[in-house]
Structures are given as C-alpha cells and as structure tokens.
Design a protein around this motif. Structure first.
Motif, short mmCIF file in Angstrom:
data_model
loop_
_atom_site.label_atom_id
_atom_site.label_comp_id
_atom_site.label_asym_id
_atom_site.label_seq_id
_atom_site.Cartn_x
_atom_site.Cartn_y
_atom_site.Cartn_z
N ALA A 1 11.87 6.47 18.20
CA ALA A 1 12.14 5.45 17.43
C ALA A 1 13.18 4.44 18.49
N LEU A 2 13.91 4.96 19.03
CA LEU A 2 14.94 4.41 19.75
C LEU A 2 14.09 3.61 21.18
N SER A 3 12.90 4.27 21.45
CA SER A 3 12.20 3.36 22.72
C SER A 3 11.53 2.19 22.12
N PHE A 4 11.16 2.09 20.83
CA PHE A 4 10.48 0.87 20.37
C PHE A 4 11.63 -0.33 20.30
N VAL A 5 12.74 0.07 20.02
CA VAL A 5 13.66 -1.06 19.78
C VAL A 5 14.37 -1.18 21.35
N ALA A 6 14.22 -0.14 22.29
CA ALA A 6 14.75 -0.55 23.81
C ALA A 6 13.49 -1.30 24.23
N SER A 7 12.39 -1.04 24.04
CA SER A 7 11.24 -1.91 24.44
C SER A 7 11.34 -3.36 24.03
N ALA A 8 11.53 -3.55 22.81
CA ALA A 8 11.77 -4.94 22.32
C ALA A 8 13.04 -5.49 22.93
N ALA A 9 14.05 -4.99 23.37
CA ALA A 9 15.12 -5.39 23.77
C ALA A 9 14.61 -5.83 25.05
N ILE A 10 14.05 -5.16 25.92
CA ILE A 10 13.47 -5.51 27.30
C ILE A 10 12.61 -6.88 27.25
N VAL A 11 11.65 -6.71 26.26
CA VAL A 11 10.70 -7.82 25.95
C VAL A 11 11.44 -9.18 25.72
N ALA A 12 12.51 -8.91 25.08
CA ALA A 12 13.36 -10.25 24.84
C ALA A 12 13.89 -10.85 25.96
N ALA A 13 13.82 -10.31 27.20
CA ALA A 13 14.32 -10.93 28.34
C ALA A 13 13.33 -11.56 29.08
N LEU A 14 12.17 -11.39 28.59
CA LEU A 14 11.13 -12.21 29.15
C LEU A 14 11.01 -13.78 28.76
N PRO A 15 10.60 -14.58 29.63
CA PRO A 15 10.62 -15.97 29.24
C PRO A 15 9.48 -16.26 28.30
N PRO A 16 9.65 -17.35 27.38
CA PRO A 16 8.52 -17.52 26.45
C PRO A 16 7.03 -17.87 27.03
N ILE A 17 6.14 -17.41 26.56
CA ILE A 17 4.99 -18.04 26.99
C ILE A 17 4.39 -18.95 25.98
N PRO A 18 4.33 -20.21 26.34
CA PRO A 18 3.48 -21.23 25.43
C PRO A 18 2.28 -20.81 25.10
N PRO A 19 1.78 -21.04 23.85
CA PRO A 19 0.37 -21.02 23.52
C PRO A 19 -0.31 -22.13 24.19
N VAL A 20 -1.72 -21.49 24.32
CA VAL A 20 -2.71 -22.41 25.14
C VAL A 20 -3.14 -23.17 23.75
N PRO A 21 -3.23 -24.56 24.14
CA PRO A 21 -3.95 -25.49 22.97
C PRO A 21 -5.18 -25.06 22.69
N ALA A 22 -5.51 -25.06 21.24
CA ALA A 22 -6.91 -24.50 20.86
C ALA A 22 -7.40 -25.84 20.43
N PRO A 23 -9.02 -25.83 20.67
CA PRO A 23 -9.89 -26.85 20.29
C PRO A 23 -9.82 -27.12 18.60
N GLN A 24 -10.21 -28.23 18.25
CA GLN A 24 -10.14 -28.57 16.72
C GLN A 24 -10.94 -27.53 16.01
N THR A 25 -11.91 -27.32 16.63
CA THR A 25 -13.26 -26.21 15.92
C THR A 25 -12.69 -25.00 15.94
N ALA A 26 -11.66 -24.57 16.63
CA ALA A 26 -11.28 -23.22 16.64
C ALA A 26 -10.67 -22.53 15.25
N ASN A 27 -11.09 -21.13 14.71
CA ASN A 27 -10.65 -20.83 13.63
C ASN A 27 -10.08 -19.17 13.86
N PRO A 28 -9.33 -18.62 12.91
CA PRO A 28 -8.98 -17.34 13.02
C PRO A 28 -10.01 -16.24 13.22
N TRP A 29 -11.39 -16.50 13.00
CA TRP A 29 -12.25 -15.53 12.98
C TRP A 29 -13.30 -15.71 14.09
#
Length: 432
Positions: free
Chosen positions: A202-230
């Motif tokens: 359990a602590l390893s998950f929390v520790a991993s989350a804390a480490i990931v928080a130090a990463l810079p944000p990765i902006p989403p790639v713009p999606a075409p207008q026709t894209a959908n969740p499926w």
C-alpha cells in the motif's frame, strides 16, 4: 592572458573544458544504467517502487488471505480471479480520460486508489469485503496501465524503444527484489509479517504517486473532431493484433505456472530447478531486454519480432516437454535450455508487443488504445492457468507441443495483420 586566450581559441566552440564536461552525459547514462533525462529517471524510479510493492504482494497474497484473513483457498482463488476479470474493463474509458485530461494526473490518482484498496485489506475479514477491495484495486491497476501509456510516450524522447525496454528491465529487477523480501516474511510465517507485506505494498503505491507528482505535466495531443471514446474498439485491425498478442501473452504463465508443476509431477529434474528457472529468466530479461529491443522501432520490425518469438516459444517448450522420462541430469539440461530459449522468445515478444501497441495507435488516443491492448494481455493472464493445466499438465508432452504450435501460428500471421492495421488506420499518422 595570452595562454588563456590561446586555450579558448584552440577549443572549437570557444568554451573551456569544464563547460564541455557539464554537457557530457555521465558514465551511468552512457552505459545505459540510468536514463538520460530527469523525467525518464523519475518514471523509472516510480516503476521500480511500484513493482517492488506489487511483487511482494503477488508472492504472499495466497498466504495472507488464508493465514491472516482466514479465507478458504477456494474463495481466495475465486476472489483473485473475479477481481482480475473485472479489472479488464477499466482500461479503455480511463485511457480515454488520460488522453483528454492529461496522463500524469490520471495515473497518479490510480496509484493512490490502489494504495487505499490495498490498505483496506488489513481491516476486512469477510469474503465479500475482500472481493470489493480486490476489484477496486484491479480496476485502478488496469486503468493506471492505460493512463501510463501516454505518459511513457510523452517522456520517452527520441529513443522511445530503448526507454520502454529499460522500464521493462527495471520492472523485472524490482520483481526479483520483491521475491527476496517476501521470502523473509514467509519464513517468519506470522500475522505481523504478512500484514507488513500488505501495508508495504500500500505504501509503495502512495510513494509511487508522490514520485510521479514530480514529473512535468504532459499536455494532451489535440484530437480530431471526429474522434470518440470508442475508436479503439472500432479499429478492427488493431483489435485483431490485440487478440494475437493476447494469445502470445499466455507464454508469461508457462514458466510461472506450468513449468513448476511439470518439474514436480512429470520429470526427475531436481526440485531446486523451479527457483533456478525463475532466476535465469529474470536475469536474462534484466540484462538483455534493452539489447533485444534494438531495431524494433516500427510496426514492420515489431511484426518480425513477434514472428521470431513464436518460433522460439515452440523450441523452448519442446525442450521442456522432452525432459519427461529422461535421467535427472539430462532433464535438468533440457529444462535449462528450454528456459533460455523461451526467455529469448519473451524478449522478442516484449519488444514487438510494446512497439505495436504504441505505433499502431493514433497519437491523440494512446491511452484508449493502451487500455484495449491491456485488455488482451490481461484476459490471457486470466485464462492461462486453465489452458496450461489442460494442455501441458493433463495432456503432457503433446499438449506442450500443441501450445507451442499455437504460438508459432500466431507469430507467423501477426505481420499480415500489422500490415492490415497500417493500411486501415482510422486517423492519419501523427507525430509522437
């Protein structure tokens, strides 16, 4: 002053040698022991911590549930199986969420949810509450894997193939360390020892989350207008490649599930070979995964790697099957050769599989497509014990050869389906 000026003039860039030293990568980077950039090192560290905790739990889960929680072994198997099956369905929708909202934040929260679900296991005493906690944890694990895909792509840099292979080696190294740590707790065989393993996970998950928080944000790639969740579910060629990879992924359980039962019940090989085979496999993956991934940097080369892996699986499984009925020393040699060749197939399959799941997916929908690909591999892990028990253990040597033949066929046809996927991609190829 003239001497100093002469030194600068002799230097092609006009900088002194100290400035050059700062620009040179360290020895550890040049030798491939650590990644080149800080974000890559952060994600590698998070991967190691995460897999270390998960590996500890995997080794000790059955003992924890039977000895600490007090559940019958049948309920333990049912609960783990149901949770694994439920978790398969989270990848696509959460992967889409990561594509649109940002992969770092979604992955971070999935790690936190896994930590909470794992910590809850030390408080529950009934089967149904255990099942709920396991299902929540598996849903978050599957979803986290889908969200992690765009994150890896975003920070992988120009040599994404090498970085993916490096993360694979890190995960295997963490699994080996976890097995050693869990072995000490199992040796004590006490309630506090098992509770410490679960809480440590359990602590390893929390520790991993804390480490990931130090990463810079990765902006989403713009999606075409026709894209959908499926979109991933509608991409028939990608679905076909996912199915083939899922069939090939059954090989992961051959050394973990089928080989130990085969050694004990059907050969005269020494029993210590069970642990020795796992050690050989892990060591080869840690040492050779990056090298085996060289040149597997597009869908064509990935399809060829999958084809080679199918042939290697057949040869390795034939060698392990031939150990039945042989004298002890010959059985040992046959199994060791089989494990080595099988691991070579694993290295090629991993290189090809990782490349295909990325290269055949549109850049704006990496998480969604990762979720679908993860569904195939996850389903293989669910059905693999049953398939291996029926073919390799119940049927014997012919079953080993039959399953090896299935791997050969799957590997041979994969390049054809890869070409189909390239021809029919739903969106124009976008830069990483």
């Amino acid at each position: 002053m003239q001497a100093l000026q002469g030194q600068k003039e002799n230097h092609p860039s006009g900088r002194d040698s100290a400035d050059d030293e700062k620009q040179k990568p360290s020895t550890l980077v040049r030798r491939g022991l650590i990644p080149e950039t800080r974000p890559q090192r952060i994600l590698a560290l998070a991967t190691f911590v995460n897999m270390m905790g998960s590996g500890v739990f995997m080794v000790s889960a059955a003992l924890f549930f039977t000895r600490v929680v007090g559940l019958p072994l049948g309920q333990v198997g049912l609960g783990l199986g149901v949770a694994a099956a439920v978790g398969l369905f989270a990848g696509v929708p959460v992967g889409h969420l990561a594509d649109r909202r940002g992969s770092r934040g979604v992955y971070l929260w999935m790690l936190v949810i896994q930590g909470v679900a794992m910590a809850a296991l030390v408080l529950v005493q009934s089967f149904w509450l255990v099942l709920v906690a396991l299902c929540v944890g598996e849903l978050a694990r599957s979803a986290g894997g889908a969200a992690r895909g765009p994150l890896v792509r975003g920070i992988g840099g120009a040599d994404l193939t090498r970085y993916r292979a490096y993360l694979r080696s890190v995960a295997n190294l963490a699994g080996s360390c976890a097995a050693v740590a869990a072995g000490f707790a199992v040796q004590y065989d006490t309630r506090p020892a098992y509770l410490a393993l679960v809480l440590g996970n359990a602590l390893s998950f929390v520790a991993s989350a804390a480490i990931v928080a130090a990463l810079p944000p990765i902006p989403p790639v713009p999606a075409p207008q026709t894209a959908n969740p499926w979109d991933a579910m509608k991409d028939r060629a990608y679905v076909a490649v996912t199915v083939l990879d899922g069939i090939m992924s059954i090989h992961h359980q051959v050394l973990l599930f089928a080989l130990p039962l085969w050694i004990i019940g059907h050969t005269d090989a020494p029993r210590w070979l069970i642990g020795g085979a796992a050690l050989v496999n892990t060591a080869l993956v840690v040492l050779l995964q990056v090298r085996a991934s060289r040149g597997v940097d597009d869908s064509v080369s990935a399809g060829k790697a999958m084809r080679r892996s199918g042939a290697a699986f057949f040869v390795g499984m034939a060698a392990m099957a031939a150990a039945a009925g042989l004298p002890s020393w010959l059985a040992l040699i046959g199994i060791v050769i089989g494990v080595i060749v099988h691991t070579v197939g694993e290295l090629w399959h991993t290189a090809g599989s990782l490349e295909l799941r990325f290269s055949l997916a549109p850049a704006h929908a990496q998480g969604q497509y990762m979720g679908l690909f993860g569904f195939g591999a996850g389903l293989a892990n669910v059905v693999a014990p049953t398939v291996l028990a029926l073919l390799c253990i119940a049927w014997g040597a012919p079953g080993w050869l039959l399953l090896g033949g299935v791997f050969v066929v799957a590997g041979l046809v994969t390049p054809h389906f890869v070409r189909w996927a390239e021809r029919t991609r739903p969106y124009a190829k976008q830069p990483a």
